[in-house]
Structure formats: structure tokens, C-alpha cells
Design a protein around this motif. Sequence first.
Motif, PDB file in Angstrom:
ATOM      1  N   LEU A 196      -3.331  11.147  -2.890  1.00  0.00           N
ATOM      2  CA  LEU A 196      -4.305  10.125  -2.509  1.00  0.00           C
ATOM      3  C   LEU A 196      -4.795   9.307  -3.692  1.00  0.00           C
ATOM      4  O   LEU A 196      -5.432   8.269  -3.507  1.00  0.00           O
ATOM      5  N   GLY A 197      -4.518   9.779  -4.903  1.00  0.00           N
ATOM      6  CA  GLY A 197      -4.866   8.995  -6.078  1.00  0.00           C
ATOM      7  C   GLY A 197      -3.958   7.798  -6.260  1.00  0.00           C
ATOM      8  O   GLY A 197      -4.270   6.874  -7.006  1.00  0.00           O
ATOM      9  N   ARG A 198      -2.831   7.803  -5.574  1.00  0.00           N
ATOM     10  CA  ARG A 198      -1.889   6.682  -5.645  1.00  0.00           C
ATOM     11  C   ARG A 198      -2.166   5.759  -4.464  1.00  0.00           C
ATOM     12  O   ARG A 198      -1.871   6.086  -3.318  1.00  0.00           O
ATOM     13  N   VAL A 199      -2.725   4.603  -4.752  1.00  0.00           N
ATOM     14  CA  VAL A 199      -3.203   3.703  -3.711  1.00  0.00           C
ATOM     15  C   VAL A 199      -2.214   2.569  -3.441  1.00  0.00           C
ATOM     16  O   VAL A 199      -2.086   2.094  -2.315  1.00  0.00           O
ATOM     17  N   ILE A 200      -1.510   2.144  -4.475  1.00  0.00           N
ATOM     18  CA  ILE A 200      -0.632   0.982  -4.352  1.00  0.00           C
ATOM     19  C   ILE A 200       0.713   1.300  -4.996  1.00  0.00           C
ATOM     20  O   ILE A 200       0.795   2.091  -5.943  1.00  0.00           O
ATOM     21  N   ASP A 201       1.764   0.726  -4.456  1.00  0.00           N
ATOM     22  CA  ASP A 201       3.110   0.915  -4.998  1.00  0.00           C
ATOM     23  C   ASP A 201       3.706  -0.430  -5.385  1.00  0.00           C
ATOM     24  O   ASP A 201       3.610  -1.407  -4.629  1.00  0.00           O
ATOM     25  N   VAL A 202       4.300  -0.465  -6.568  1.00  0.00           N
ATOM     26  CA  VAL A 202       5.067  -1.630  -7.011  1.00  0.00           C
ATOM     27  C   VAL A 202       6.495  -1.147  -7.202  1.00  0.00           C
ATOM     28  O   VAL A 202       6.772  -0.343  -8.086  1.00  0.00           O
ATOM     29  N   LYS A 203       7.391  -1.600  -6.356  1.00  0.00           N
ATOM     30  CA  LYS A 203       8.757  -1.085  -6.386  1.00  0.00           C
ATOM     31  C   LYS A 203       9.763  -2.214  -6.544  1.00  0.00           C
ATOM     32  O   LYS A 203       9.585  -3.308  -6.011  1.00  0.00           O
ATOM     33  N   GLY A 249       0.815  -1.203   0.000  1.00  0.00           N
ATOM     34  CA  GLY A 249       0.000   0.000   0.000  1.00  0.00           C
ATOM     35  C   GLY A 249       0.852   1.257   0.000  1.00  0.00           C
ATOM     36  O   GLY A 249       1.925   1.304   0.602  1.00  0.00           O
ATOM     37  N   SER A 250       0.365   2.289  -0.679  1.00  0.00           N
ATOM     38  CA  SER A 250       1.099   3.544  -0.776  1.00  0.00           C
ATOM     39  C   SER A 250       0.789   4.445   0.412  1.00  0.00           C
ATOM     40  O   SER A 250      -0.335   4.474   0.916  1.00  0.00           O
ATOM     41  N   THR A 251       1.801   5.197   0.857  1.00  0.00           N
ATOM     42  CA  THR A 251       1.595   6.239   1.871  1.00  0.00           C
ATOM     43  C   THR A 251       1.840   7.617   1.271  1.00  0.00           C
ATOM     44  O   THR A 251       2.094   8.577   1.984  1.00  0.00           O
ATOM     45  N   SER A 252       1.748   7.716  -0.039  1.00  0.00           N
ATOM     46  CA  SER A 252       1.990   8.973  -0.734  1.00  0.00           C
ATOM     47  C   SER A 252       0.979  10.036  -0.313  1.00  0.00           C
ATOM     48  O   SER A 252      -0.164   9.739   0.038  1.00  0.00           O
TER      49      SER A 252
END
Length: 314
Positions: A199-206, A193-196
Motif C-alpha cells: 500500500l506504500g506504492r501508490v503510483i506506477d510509472v512503467k 495508479g498502482s494496484t500493488s
Amino acid sequence: MNITGKLFTITNLETFVASYVKTNGRPTEGFAHLGKTRVHLATDLPNGQFSGSFIPSMSFSIDSNDRGDFSFAIPSSLASSRGQVIAFRTTMMPHPVPGFPPIRILDPLYRSKPFRFSDVSTQEQQTVQKIFIAQLTTPDDQGISQTKLNLTLTPIRKNLELDSLKATILSSRVNVHATKSGGDLKFSAFVRGSTSDDLGRVIDVKAGEIDIDLPGPDCIVGLCVDEGQIEEQIRKGLSRLSSELSKDLRTAVKKRLPGVGDLASISVWRCRFVQTGTRTIKLPITNQAFELPIMSVVPDIAIGVLENFRADLY
């Protein structure tokens, strides 16, 4: 300056939504006290931008009490800065080194919109902001499938003119292997899950550490393979994938919660790696058949809404 809030957990989503709409944002049923929860108040210090790190580097943190109450006392010197409230689910995992204490794992449950401390009025400082959070479980067949992942990576392979690019969803990560001009590139991609503050960014793939193995002297191979370009493009491709997945999740929430979804802050509180099928392969020569699992990444979302039909914390 005080920032004060109270966290509730939504125990019955349908009942809560009906009560929320009927009472103009002052629900009376379908929820309970969330209990002890880690809460961070992120700031945009020191350069006016939020850090983008998973755990905000410049932040205050506190554990709410058993009834979900939390409060931050903010120095007046930060009046011109911005803040963002992030509530986390806390779990513990064993340390990989025997004898060491377990590792605390934090996953986002709620993210407020960023706000400037100087905009918080005296009356708002005296108001307890009620935040209602629901932790939802996504059906296994609505996750990120191996097929969808393959389609997403195709443009990356073409843009980089790679000979091959293969991503395999495993039990806890995504394993990526690419080849170009005789060189190998390998890394693991992690989904959470994203903590950006966006708020439109919900998930992170890194991507984790990227290992590039080049054959021959660098002075020769460098003519064929640009390590920096490959790594940069891989990370950019994963960032685009994160944005696409985030958009899909937000659309799904709005459809499921008409009238409330537009006000909800959406986070991913858990990513599960689940088996959704099998495929059979046969070994050469012996022709012996083996069944291998087909995995998907399933992001479980958390939605958070404020009292009084508000979309902003302050």
C-alpha cells in the motif's frame, strides 16, 4: 467463508472527517452510497505472492449493487491463502478498430491490506465492512512537472553512461529518447495508479515496448551498448521514480487529513496530462518562433477509510 462489504462515497470531506473523529470512526454525515462499482478480491495464488499485474490474475470479481453492497463466497480450500479487496472506477473508451465494442478501463479507488482468509473469524464473516472513499482532485501545479522528471532521469543517464536522455511529457504519455555510442533507444512511459499489495506504492510509472536501434553489426555494437542492461536500468529507474512519487503523495494526504491520513488507504484513481505553461522555440535560418506546450502529469488520489478507526479490513 464470506467476505462482505459496503462502499460509500465521501461527498463532503471536511464534514466527513469531523464526523469520523467525533464518533470514533462511526460517521453519520458527509457521505452517500457509492453505487455500482467493480470489486476484485485478489489472491496470492498459486505461489503465495500477489501477481503484481494491474488486474489481479488470480482473483474473484463482482459488481456491487446500486447501494454499494458486495459479497464474495470463498471456498474453504483457500483458507491458507491471502486476499486483498480492490475497488475500481470503471470508464469506457472507444475501441481503436471501428466496429469493435468499447474498451473497459479500470482505475483503483480502494485497496485493502492483504489478509489471510483463515484469520477471518465467524463473527467477522457476518459483519458488513463499511468502506468510505473520497475521490480528490490534485491542483494542476502540484503534479509531476517536466523539470522534476528531468531531474529524476539524470541519475539514470549517468549510471548508464548515456550520451543523452530526454523525456517529454505529451498529452497522454511520456516519450523517452536516449542515445549511446551512436545507438537510439525510444519508448513511451505510462503513468497510472498502482494496484500493488504494497500500500506504500501508490503510483506506477512503467515503460512500454522499448525500441533499441543499433548501428552496424551486433558483434561490433555489442562492445559499446548492452541492450539488456539499458532496458533493465530504465525499468529500475522508473520503479524508483514510482516509489518517490508514492511517498510524496502519502505525505501530502497525511498533512491534509490529520488524524485520519494515517488510517487511509491511498490510490490514484486518475492521471491527467495538463498544460502548465509554454515555451518558445525559433526555427533556424527563418528565425520563425513557435510556442510549444509545457505539460505535467497530475495524479488524482482516492483515499479509503474503514469504520471504527480500523486500518485493517480484517
